[in-house]
Design a protein around this motif. Structure first.
Motif, PDB file in Angstrom:
ATOM      1  N   PRO A   1      -6.207  -5.366  26.719  1.00  0.00           N
ATOM      2  CA  PRO A   1      -4.804  -5.478  26.300  1.00  0.00           C
ATOM      3  C   PRO A   1      -4.337  -6.928  26.331  1.00  0.00           C
ATOM      4  CG  PRO A   1      -4.907  -4.676  28.548  1.00  0.00           C
ATOM      5  CD  PRO A   1      -6.331  -4.826  28.094  1.00  0.00           C
ATOM      6  N   GLU A   2      -3.577  -7.315  25.310  1.00  0.00           N
ATOM      7  CA  GLU A   2      -2.940  -8.635  25.260  1.00  0.00           C
ATOM      8  C   GLU A   2      -1.438  -8.442  25.202  1.00  0.00           C
ATOM      9  OE1 GLU A   2      -6.176 -11.333  22.741  1.00  0.00           O
ATOM     10  OE2 GLU A   2      -4.206 -10.868  21.906  1.00  0.00           O
TER      11      GLU A   2
ATOM     12  N   PRO B   1      -0.182 -13.670  37.051  1.00  0.00           N
ATOM     13  CA  PRO B   1      -0.122 -13.275  35.639  1.00  0.00           C
ATOM     14  C   PRO B   1      -1.469 -12.726  35.189  1.00  0.00           C
ATOM     15  CG  PRO B   1       0.887 -15.424  35.946  1.00  0.00           C
ATOM     16  CD  PRO B   1       0.224 -15.074  37.238  1.00  0.00           C
ATOM     17  N   MET B   2      -1.429 -11.779  34.260  1.00  0.00           N
ATOM     18  CA  MET B   2      -2.639 -11.120  33.815  1.00  0.00           C
ATOM     19  C   MET B   2      -3.600 -12.152  33.211  1.00  0.00           C
ATOM     20  SD  MET B   2      -3.141  -7.978  31.107  1.00  0.00           S
ATOM     21  CE  MET B   2      -2.903  -9.018  29.658  1.00  0.00           C
ATOM     22  N   SER B   3      -4.843 -12.150  33.679  1.00  0.00           N
ATOM     23  CA  SER B   3      -5.848 -13.040  33.134  1.00  0.00           C
ATOM     24  C   SER B   3      -7.169 -12.314  33.081  1.00  0.00           C
ATOM     25  CB  SER B   3      -5.964 -14.315  33.984  1.00  0.00           C
ATOM     26  OG  SER B   3      -6.314 -13.993  35.314  1.00  0.00           O
TER      27      SER B   3
ATOM     28  N   GLY C   1     -12.457   4.262  15.027  1.00  0.00           N
ATOM     29  CA  GLY C   1     -13.217   3.600  16.066  1.00  0.00           C
ATOM     30  C   GLY C   1     -12.325   2.730  16.941  1.00  0.00           C
ATOM     31  N   LEU C   2     -12.941   1.953  17.833  1.00  0.00           N
ATOM     32  CA  LEU C   2     -12.202   1.173  18.828  1.00  0.00           C
ATOM     33  C   LEU C   2     -12.122  -0.297  18.439  1.00  0.00           C
ATOM     34  CD1 LEU C   2     -13.838   2.567  22.098  1.00  0.00           C
ATOM     35  CD2 LEU C   2     -11.795   3.411  20.934  1.00  0.00           C
ATOM     36  N   PRO C   3     -10.962  -0.919  18.652  1.00  0.00           N
ATOM     37  CA  PRO C   3     -10.862  -2.370  18.485  1.00  0.00           C
ATOM     38  C   PRO C   3     -11.329  -3.078  19.750  1.00  0.00           C
ATOM     39  CG  PRO C   3      -8.729  -1.512  19.087  1.00  0.00           C
ATOM     40  CD  PRO C   3      -9.658  -0.325  19.013  1.00  0.00           C
ATOM     41  N   GLU C   4     -11.477  -4.414  19.661  1.00  0.00           N
ATOM     42  CA  GLU C   4     -11.826  -5.186  20.850  1.00  0.00           C
ATOM     43  C   GLU C   4     -10.599  -5.451  21.721  1.00  0.00           C
ATOM     44  OE1 GLU C   4     -13.892  -8.730  19.802  1.00  0.00           O
ATOM     45  OE2 GLU C   4     -15.307  -7.705  18.476  1.00  0.00           O
ATOM     46  N   ARG C   5      -9.457  -5.731  21.065  1.00  0.00           N
ATOM     47  CA  ARG C   5      -8.229  -6.064  21.789  1.00  0.00           C
ATOM     48  C   ARG C   5      -7.040  -5.382  21.117  1.00  0.00           C
ATOM     49  NH1 ARG C   5      -7.446 -11.625  20.653  1.00  0.00           N
ATOM     50  NH2 ARG C   5      -9.147 -11.575  19.143  1.00  0.00           N
ATOM     51  N   ILE C   6      -5.983  -5.158  21.896  1.00  0.00           N
ATOM     52  CA  ILE C   6      -4.722  -4.643  21.365  1.00  0.00           C
ATOM     53  C   ILE C   6      -3.602  -5.525  21.890  1.00  0.00           C
ATOM     54  CG2 ILE C   6      -3.077  -2.733  21.290  1.00  0.00           C
ATOM     55  CD1 ILE C   6      -5.392  -0.799  21.548  1.00  0.00           C
ATOM     56  N   ARG C   7      -2.787  -6.049  20.974  1.00  0.00           N
ATOM     57  CA  ARG C   7      -1.694  -6.959  21.344  1.00  0.00           C
ATOM     58  C   ARG C   7      -0.363  -6.232  21.243  1.00  0.00           C
ATOM     59  NH1 ARG C   7      -1.626 -12.550  18.285  1.00  0.00           N
ATOM     60  NH2 ARG C   7      -3.558 -12.682  19.502  1.00  0.00           N
ATOM     61  N   SER C   8       0.490  -6.446  22.246  1.00  0.00           N
ATOM     62  CA  SER C   8       1.797  -5.790  22.272  1.00  0.00           C
ATOM     63  C   SER C   8       2.813  -6.732  22.907  1.00  0.00           C
ATOM     64  CB  SER C   8       1.729  -4.483  23.063  1.00  0.00           C
ATOM     65  OG  SER C   8       1.585  -4.763  24.457  1.00  0.00           O
ATOM     66  N   ASP C   9       4.068  -6.290  22.926  1.00  0.00           N
ATOM     67  CA  ASP C   9       5.071  -7.009  23.708  1.00  0.00           C
ATOM     68  C   ASP C   9       5.031  -6.476  25.142  1.00  0.00           C
ATOM     69  OD1 ASP C   9       6.356  -4.553  23.680  1.00  0.00           O
ATOM     70  OD2 ASP C   9       7.907  -5.166  22.254  1.00  0.00           O
TER      71      ASP C   9
ATOM     72  N   LEU D   1      -2.251 -17.189  21.685  1.00  0.00           N
ATOM     73  CA  LEU D   1      -3.194 -16.104  21.893  1.00  0.00           C
ATOM     74  C   LEU D   1      -4.339 -16.236  20.900  1.00  0.00           C
ATOM     75  CD1 LEU D   1      -0.630 -13.194  22.328  1.00  0.00           C
ATOM     76  CD2 LEU D   1      -1.970 -14.293  24.119  1.00  0.00           C
ATOM     77  N   LYS D   2      -5.464 -15.700  21.264  1.00  0.00           N
ATOM     78  CA  LYS D   2      -6.654 -15.779  20.431  1.00  0.00           C
ATOM     79  C   LYS D   2      -6.453 -14.975  19.157  1.00  0.00           C
ATOM     80  CE  LYS D   2     -11.666 -15.098  20.711  1.00  0.00           C
ATOM     81  NZ  LYS D   2     -12.755 -14.573  21.570  1.00  0.00           N
ATOM     82  N   THR D   3      -6.725 -15.576  18.010  1.00  0.00           N
ATOM     83  CA  THR D   3      -6.533 -14.883  16.749  1.00  0.00           C
ATOM     84  C   THR D   3      -7.751 -14.033  16.429  1.00  0.00           C
ATOM     85  OG1 THR D   3      -5.904 -15.165  14.415  1.00  0.00           O
ATOM     86  CG2 THR D   3      -7.495 -16.736  15.332  1.00  0.00           C
ATOM     87  N   ALA D   4      -7.750 -13.398  15.267  1.00  0.00           N
ATOM     88  CA  ALA D   4      -8.863 -12.545  14.849  1.00  0.00           C
ATOM     89  C   ALA D   4      -9.264 -12.912  13.430  1.00  0.00           C
ATOM     90  CB  ALA D   4      -8.463 -11.072  14.922  1.00  0.00           C
ATOM     91  N   THR D   5     -10.555 -13.042  13.208  1.00  0.00           N
ATOM     92  CA  THR D   5     -11.073 -13.374  11.877  1.00  0.00           C
ATOM     93  C   THR D   5     -11.806 -12.206  11.238  1.00  0.00           C
ATOM     94  OG1 THR D   5     -13.097 -14.270  12.883  1.00  0.00           O
ATOM     95  CG2 THR D   5     -11.279 -15.810  12.464  1.00  0.00           C
ATOM     96  N   GLN D   6     -12.082 -11.177  12.016  1.00  0.00           N
ATOM     97  CA  GLN D   6     -12.788 -10.010  11.502  1.00  0.00           C
ATOM     98  C   GLN D   6     -11.988  -8.751  11.833  1.00  0.00           C
ATOM     99  OE1 GLN D   6     -16.777 -10.003  13.070  1.00  0.00           O
ATOM    100  NE2 GLN D   6     -17.291 -12.007  12.214  1.00  0.00           N
ATOM    101  N   VAL D   7     -12.191  -7.721  11.016  1.00  0.00           N
ATOM    102  CA  VAL D   7     -11.460  -6.471  11.232  1.00  0.00           C
ATOM    103  C   VAL D   7     -11.849  -5.877  12.579  1.00  0.00           C
ATOM    104  CG1 VAL D   7     -11.221  -6.000   8.769  1.00  0.00           C
ATOM    105  CG2 VAL D   7     -13.222  -5.140   9.992  1.00  0.00           C
ATOM    106  N   ASN D   8     -10.877  -5.244  13.219  1.00  0.00           N
ATOM    107  CA  ASN D   8     -11.036  -4.538  14.490  1.00  0.00           C
ATOM    108  C   ASN D   8     -11.296  -5.462  15.683  1.00  0.00           C
ATOM    109  OD1 ASN D   8     -10.782  -1.864  13.294  1.00  0.00           O
ATOM    110  ND2 ASN D   8     -12.835  -2.229  12.459  1.00  0.00           N
TER     111      ASN D   8
END
Length: 396
Positions: free
Chosen positions: A237-238, A392-394, A202-210, A137-144
């Motif tokens: 959502p991820e 599958p979700m894409s 505030g809002l994030p760009e993505r949210i990762r869950s199981d 999955l795509k990682t994050a380098t900046q907050v939010n």
């Protein structure tokens, strides 16, 4: 006087005693004991510096690997359990810098060996794991850019009630946004926590869950009421691959720290347990150093998002070349005189349809591709029903 008739230490003590009496010249005294003047002066220097202990046999190891002083070793053992956390060499070393001069601070390997010698480190059996090909999955380098969410494994409280801690964390800064205990895993409770966080941070760009409830479902696209709400807010959502918790490894690592911190069994009731969870959140954000943050605390790194929480839920916007259909209460859309079942969870929502081939359409909810349909494959008694081929979700 043969040297091997007495122990070397006894011979050194006698030499010093004769030296202190001063009855013989130093050259004659060294000749009497069968040693060079260089050795004699060395013994005298050690005696004046450290007393009789200085006459003990000295280590032949280089000076840069000298024995760690007792006070430093004691500090290492003390810092092993620091403010309720079990620290390793990487975190102990910078804490030692606040107590001792640089020359006294041992290497991380030395710190590990001291901990191991004291029984503070247990050897782990090495497990050979089979490498698996998974799409990271795509990682994050900046907050939010990415928040992660999960429920810590449930445990019983003193009153017999179950506690499910809901934890939400910013991926880049490791800032723990929420650690709230609930008696279950309902979507309404989770949504209330997220709404409070969105208003505060505030809002994030993505949210990762199981793939568990309430983050996902067995419906089309794996969407749930909660993830549908996120998409309406412009959040993607991820979901990790089932059975692959390492894809959310930072969150899992935080849960391991949480488990060590709160201990078992739980508090008397949910109210008292929340006091413990609140203290863990404060400690994790303000006290606990993180190697990935350059041994800084998450609070010093995290900043609120520039994307503010809207007062009203915005409508989804699709490209002009898309066709649109609104999902009715039965989960169907009526499109081009055809009926297509999308799913009851999306009732009242607009979906977009993109023509990708002769009679073949991809169906989207916001940026999420739900599946495809072929308008040439109509069926049913009225010959007006189409089946959505779920994929599958894409992302679009």
């Amino acid at each position: 006087m043969p040297w091997n008739e007495v122990k070397p230490m006894d011979e050194k003590v006698k030499f010093i005693a004769d030296y202190l009496r001063g009855e013989l010249a130093f050259k004659a005294l060294c000749a009497l004991y069968g040693i060079s003047r260089k050795t004699g002066y060395k013994w005298v220097r050690r005696y004046h510096a450290m007393g009789l202990e200085g006459l003990q046999a000295q280590s032949r190891r280089p000076h840069d690997s000298a024995v760690t002083p007792y006070v430093v070793r004691q500090a290492i053992l003390e810092l092993r359990n620091h403010k309720g956390d079990v620290l390793g060499p990487k975190k102990i070393q910078p804490l030692l810098a606040a107590r001792f001069i640089e020359s006294l601070i041992p290497s991380q390997t030395t710190i590990y060996n001291i901990l191991k010698a004291a029984g503070c480190v247990k050897s782990r059996r090495r497990i050979n794991r089979t490498l698996r090909s998974i799409q990271p999955l795509k990682t994050a380098t900046q907050v939010n850019q990415l928040w992660s969410v999960d429920y810590k494994g449930q445990f019983k409280l003193g009153n017999g009630q179950w506690c499910y801690p809901l934890t939400i964390m910013d991926h880049a800064s490791r800032y723990l946004l929420s650690c709230q205990g609930f008696s279950g895993t309902t979507g309404a409770e989770a949504k209330a926590v997220f709404e409070q966080l969105f208003r505060q941070y505030g809002l994030p760009e993505r949210i990762r869950s199981d793939n568990g409830t309430p983050f996902a479902s067995v419906g089309v696209g794996g969407l749930s009421k909660l993830s549908i709400w996120w998409i309406r807010l412009g959040i993607i959502p991820e979901r990790i691959t089932p059975g692959q918790p390492q894809q959310n490894g930072r969150h899992e690592r935080m849960h391991r720290t949480l488990k060590l911190r709160i201990g078992q069994p739980g508090a008397a009731d949910l109210t008292q347990q929340q006091v413990i969870l609140d203290e863990f959140l404060r400690h994790y954000n303000e006290d606990r150093l993180h190697e990935s943050l350059g041994q800084c605390v998450p609070k010093s790194v995290y900043q609120s998002s520039s994307r503010r929480y809207p007062e009203s839920l915005p409508e989804l916007v699709y490209p002009d070349y898309f066709e649109r259909g609104r999902v009715c209460q039965s989960g169907l859309i009526y499109w081009r005189s055809l009926r297509v079942y999308i799913g009851y969870l999306l009732r009242g929502e607009w979906v977009g349809l993109e023509l990708v081939g002769e009679g073949i359409w991809d169906v989207y909810f916001g940026p999420i591709r739900l599946g495809s349909l072929d308008e040439r494959e109509v069926k049913g008694t009225k010959n007006d029903y189409l089946t959505l081929k779920v994929s599958p979700m894409s992302l679009n």
